[in-house]
Design a protein around this motif. Structure first.
Motif, PDB file in Angstrom:
ATOM      1  N   LEU A 266       0.969  -1.215  -0.144  1.00 55.73           N
ATOM      2  CA  LEU A 266       0.077   0.084  -0.037  1.00 55.73           C
ATOM      3  C   LEU A 266       0.835   1.279   0.073  1.00 55.73           C
ATOM      4  N   LYS A 267       1.744   1.143   0.875  1.00 55.72           N
ATOM      5  CA  LYS A 267       2.999   2.340   0.830  1.00 55.72           C
ATOM      6  C   LYS A 267       3.321   2.577  -0.426  1.00 55.72           C
ATOM      7  N   GLU A 268       3.847   1.903  -1.104  1.00 54.64           N
ATOM      8  CA  GLU A 268       4.591   1.779  -2.350  1.00 54.64           C
ATOM      9  C   GLU A 268       3.406   2.322  -3.584  1.00 54.64           C
ATOM     10  N   LYS A 269       2.350   1.919  -3.683  1.00 48.89           N
ATOM     11  CA  LYS A 269       1.532   2.362  -4.377  1.00 48.89           C
ATOM     12  C   LYS A 269       0.794   3.891  -4.108  1.00 48.89           C
ATOM     13  N   LEU A 270       0.629   3.973  -2.869  1.00 51.51           N
ATOM     14  CA  LEU A 270       0.121   5.449  -2.392  1.00 51.51           C
ATOM     15  C   LEU A 270       1.326   6.397  -2.695  1.00 51.51           C
ATOM     16  N   GLU A 271       2.470   6.102  -2.440  1.00 51.80           N
ATOM     17  CA  GLU A 271       3.536   6.996  -2.658  1.00 51.80           C
ATOM     18  C   GLU A 271       3.529   7.650  -4.120  1.00 51.80           C
ATOM     19  N   LYS A 273       1.253   7.677  -6.243  1.00 60.75           N
ATOM     20  CA  LYS A 273       0.140   8.734  -6.376  1.00 60.75           C
ATOM     21  C   LYS A 273       0.447   9.797  -5.616  1.00 60.75           C
ATOM     22  N   ASN A 274       1.614  10.145  -5.031  1.00 58.86           N
ATOM     23  CA  ASN A 274       1.870  11.400  -4.562  1.00 58.86           C
ATOM     24  C   ASN A 274       1.079  11.620  -3.187  1.00 58.86           C
ATOM     25  N   ILE A 275       0.834  10.369  -2.482  1.00 59.38           N
ATOM     26  CA  ILE A 275       0.476  10.535  -1.095  1.00 59.38           C
ATOM     27  C   ILE A 275       1.422  10.245  -0.408  1.00 59.38           C
ATOM     28  N   SER A 276       1.644  10.961   0.806  1.00 58.59           N
ATOM     29  CA  SER A 276       2.747  10.631   1.750  1.00 58.59           C
ATOM     30  C   SER A 276       2.119   9.684   2.863  1.00 58.59           C
ATOM     31  N   VAL A 277       3.036   8.752   3.016  1.00 61.16           N
ATOM     32  CA  VAL A 277       2.617   7.554   3.954  1.00 61.16           C
ATOM     33  C   VAL A 277       3.706   7.805   5.080  1.00 61.16           C
ATOM     34  N   LYS A 278       3.301   7.454   6.380  1.00 61.60           N
ATOM     35  CA  LYS A 278       4.038   7.282   7.322  1.00 61.60           C
ATOM     36  C   LYS A 278       3.853   5.832   8.116  1.00 61.60           C
ATOM     37  N   LYS A 279       4.707   5.017   7.882  1.00 63.98           N
ATOM     38  CA  LYS A 279       4.654   3.515   8.519  1.00 63.98           C
ATOM     39  C   LYS A 279       5.216   3.428   9.784  1.00 63.98           C
ATOM     40  N   PHE A 280       4.255   2.837  10.740  1.00 61.73           N
ATOM     41  CA  PHE A 280       4.770   2.904  12.130  1.00 61.73           C
ATOM     42  C   PHE A 280       4.500   1.461  12.588  1.00 61.73           C
ATOM     43  N   VAL A 381      -6.199   1.536  -2.535  1.00 61.56           N
ATOM     44  CA  VAL A 381      -5.406   2.369  -2.841  1.00 61.56           C
ATOM     45  C   VAL A 381      -6.186   3.402  -3.706  1.00 61.56           C
ATOM     46  N   GLU A 382      -6.903   3.103  -4.551  1.00 63.66           N
ATOM     47  CA  GLU A 382      -7.709   3.983  -5.398  1.00 63.66           C
ATOM     48  C   GLU A 382      -8.900   4.650  -4.615  1.00 63.66           C
ATOM     49  N   GLN A 383      -9.450   3.944  -3.689  1.00 70.78           N
ATOM     50  CA  GLN A 383     -10.223   4.735  -2.842  1.00 70.78           C
ATOM     51  C   GLN A 383      -9.700   5.675  -1.782  1.00 70.78           C
ATOM     52  N   ILE A 384      -8.480   5.520  -1.360  1.00 73.58           N
ATOM     53  CA  ILE A 384      -7.869   6.351  -0.515  1.00 73.58           C
ATOM     54  C   ILE A 384      -7.420   7.689  -1.362  1.00 73.58           C
ATOM     55  N   TYR A 385      -7.158   7.310  -2.784  1.00 72.66           N
ATOM     56  CA  TYR A 385      -6.731   8.311  -3.492  1.00 72.66           C
ATOM     57  C   TYR A 385      -7.889   9.390  -3.978  1.00 72.66           C
ATOM     58  N   GLU A 386      -8.982   8.553  -4.015  1.00 69.50           N
ATOM     59  CA  GLU A 386     -10.325   9.434  -4.433  1.00 69.50           C
ATOM     60  C   GLU A 386     -10.730  10.233  -3.309  1.00 69.50           C
ATOM     61  N   LYS A 387     -10.587   9.903  -1.907  1.00 70.76           N
ATOM     62  CA  LYS A 387     -10.920  10.502  -0.773  1.00 70.76           C
ATOM     63  C   LYS A 387     -10.004  11.572  -0.577  1.00 70.76           C
ATOM     64  N   LYS A 389      -8.528  13.173  -2.950  1.00 67.68           N
ATOM     65  CA  LYS A 389      -8.738  14.202  -4.212  1.00 67.68           C
ATOM     66  C   LYS A 389      -9.996  14.870  -3.603  1.00 67.68           C
ATOM     67  N   SER A 390     -10.931  14.274  -3.220  1.00 64.99           N
ATOM     68  CA  SER A 390     -12.094  14.966  -2.816  1.00 64.99           C
ATOM     69  C   SER A 390     -12.121  16.130  -1.702  1.00 64.99           C
ATOM     70  N   LEU A 391     -11.008  15.673  -0.988  1.00 65.78           N
ATOM     71  CA  LEU A 391     -10.915  16.764   0.011  1.00 65.78           C
ATOM     72  C   LEU A 391      -9.604  17.875  -0.344  1.00 65.78           C
ATOM     73  N   ASN A 392      -9.691  17.821  -1.708  1.00 65.54           N
ATOM     74  CA  ASN A 392      -8.604  18.824  -2.289  1.00 65.54           C
ATOM     75  C   ASN A 392      -7.035  18.603  -1.655  1.00 65.54           C
ATOM     76  N   LEU A 393      -6.730  17.478  -1.363  1.00 61.97           N
ATOM     77  CA  LEU A 393      -5.289  16.964  -0.901  1.00 61.97           C
ATOM     78  C   LEU A 393      -4.404  16.938  -2.013  1.00 61.97           C
ATOM     79  N   LEU A 394      -4.917  16.528  -3.094  1.00 66.06           N
ATOM     80  CA  LEU A 394      -3.858  16.220  -4.314  1.00 66.06           C
ATOM     81  C   LEU A 394      -4.246  17.349  -5.562  1.00 66.06           C
TER      82      LEU A 394
END
Ligand code: FEO
Length: 394
Positions: A266-271, A273-280, A381-387, A389-394
């Motif tokens: 998930l981390k690799e795919k989200l990144e 798509k230009n989404i930052s990820v913090k793995k913990f 990943v797609e659903q997180i991306y859409e979410k 995007k809908s919040l104007n974060l991308l």
């Protein structure tokens, strides 16, 4: 130790506690902490604003002696928690003429926790003033940042405000004035995350109230004094904003590697798509880091292996902590793996229910992650991306 004059007969008389490694027996301290106390000498009366953590009382009293403080009229209790009020009984013994000044809620706390007699407490109301002669203390009730009893003390003539825990940092220092460094910002954020984030709406309200006062200095009860109030006020405006960052926080615990494999995928795919990820890593990670991630994250992906037909207890702990810290996240999902069966996500979801998150379909795999599982992770990943995007974060 000679007290440092901060401004016009206002002195710092607090203490560093460099050896303290944990606060509330919960979250480690990276830089120790300080317990701030301020001595205000008016032309007619002398006040101490906040006191000291009980184990440091003797050192605090010794310093008062060394600075020839033979008389105190008022002990201002901005908050009843004992890291600030704990030395009140010892101070009342040392200065029997002194009166504790606080609000009605704090009075109740001090009576119960410190067994201070009614006759020694003067109750003030919101916006009430107390004259020290050429200085006036104005009390501003600030319930919710972070206890119901919290108040601020504003010294009118000097335009400085003592904000108690609010705007503080667990940080020790040689110079009492903030250096506005990245290290201080880090500590202040960690402190906000652990202590103030559950009261985000109140933080917004009181950030504005303090900003509107345009104080020359902010005197918190932990960490250095802000000569440049905008440093901390701007940070609080950001942290307490309703909008999160374009960040996915991924706490996980993985017993045989499958859960971590999903997290990494998930981390690799989200990144990408230009989404930052913090793995913990829940097992080895520092809870303060997790809490700081929660300040900014818009999405939480919680990963857990199954233990005895339920979530790994350490994942359970994280879900509980996230639930009570009440972050601003808008979206969540879960990934996990199991060996022989059980309910992995039900109880984790319950822990986060109070956050009213949009929950994306979680993914539970038996043993190894398989081809069809990767497809489901791609959908996640797609659903997180859409979410985002809908919040104007991308
Ligand atoms: Fe630093 Fe709420 O006490």
């Amino acid at each position: 130790m000679k007290f440092k004059e901060i401004k016009n007969s206002i002195y710092y008389c607090g203490l560093n506690d460099c050896d303290r490694k944990i606060f509330d027996e919960l979250i480690p301290l990276e830089c120790g902490t300080s317990y701030n106390s301020y001595l205000v000498k008016g032309s007619e009366k002398i006040a101490l604003i906040d006191t000291m953590y009980p184990p440091k009382t003797q050192e605090y009293l010794k310093n008062l002696d060394e600075n020839n403080i033979t008389h105190v009229d008022y002990i201002i209790a901005n908050h009843g928690e004992q890291d600030h009020s704990g030395s009140i009984p010892a101070l009342l013994e040392k200065y029997p003429e002194a009166v504790v000044v606080t609000n009605a809620v704090c009075k109740g706390n001090i009576k119960e926790m410190l067994l201070v007699d009614d006759s020694k407490i003067k109750v003030i109301a919101n916006d009430e003033e107390l004259s020290l002669g050429d200085k006036t203390l104005k009390f501003i009730l600030a319930p919710g940042v972070h206890w119901p009893d919290t108040m601020f003390t504003y010294i009118k003539e000097d335009n400085v405000i003592c904000t108690c825990d609010f705007l503080g940092a667990h940080y020790t220092f040689d110079d009492v004035f903030a250096d506005d460094s990245k290290e201080l910002e880090h500590s202040a954020k960690r402190y906000y995350a652990e202590i103030m984030m559950p009261f985000r709406a109140m933080c917004k309200k009181y950030t504005k109230l303090v900003s509107d006062l345009k104080p020359d200095m902010i005197l918190p009860s932990h960490g250095p004094i802000y000569k440049n109030p905008d440093f901390i006020l701007d940070l609080y405006s950001d942290w307490s904003a309703d909008e999160g960052k374009n960040l996915v926080l991924m706490p996980y615990v993985s017993m045989y590697g499958s859960t971590e494999e999903m997290i990494d995928y998930l981390k690799e795919k989200l990144e990408k798509k230009n989404i930052s990820v913090k793995k913990f890593d829940i097992v080895t990670g520092d809870l303060g880091d997790l809490a700081m991630g929660l300040v900014d994250a818009t999405t939480i992906v919680l990963g857990s292996s199954m233990v005895l037909a339920g979530p790994h207890p350490m994942a359970f702990n994280i879900a509980y902590l996230a639930g009570i810290l009440r972050p601003k996240a808008k979206c969540a999902t879960f990934v996990g793996s199991y060996g022989w069966g059980g309910n992995l996500f039900g109880k984790l979801g319950e822990m986060l229910a109070g956050l009213k998150l949009d929950v994306i379909q979680p993914l539970l795999v038996k043993g190894k992650v398989k081809e069809e599982d990767y497809k489901k992770l791609d959908e996640m990943v797609e659903q997180i991306y859409e979410k985002h995007k809908s919040l104007n974060l991308l």
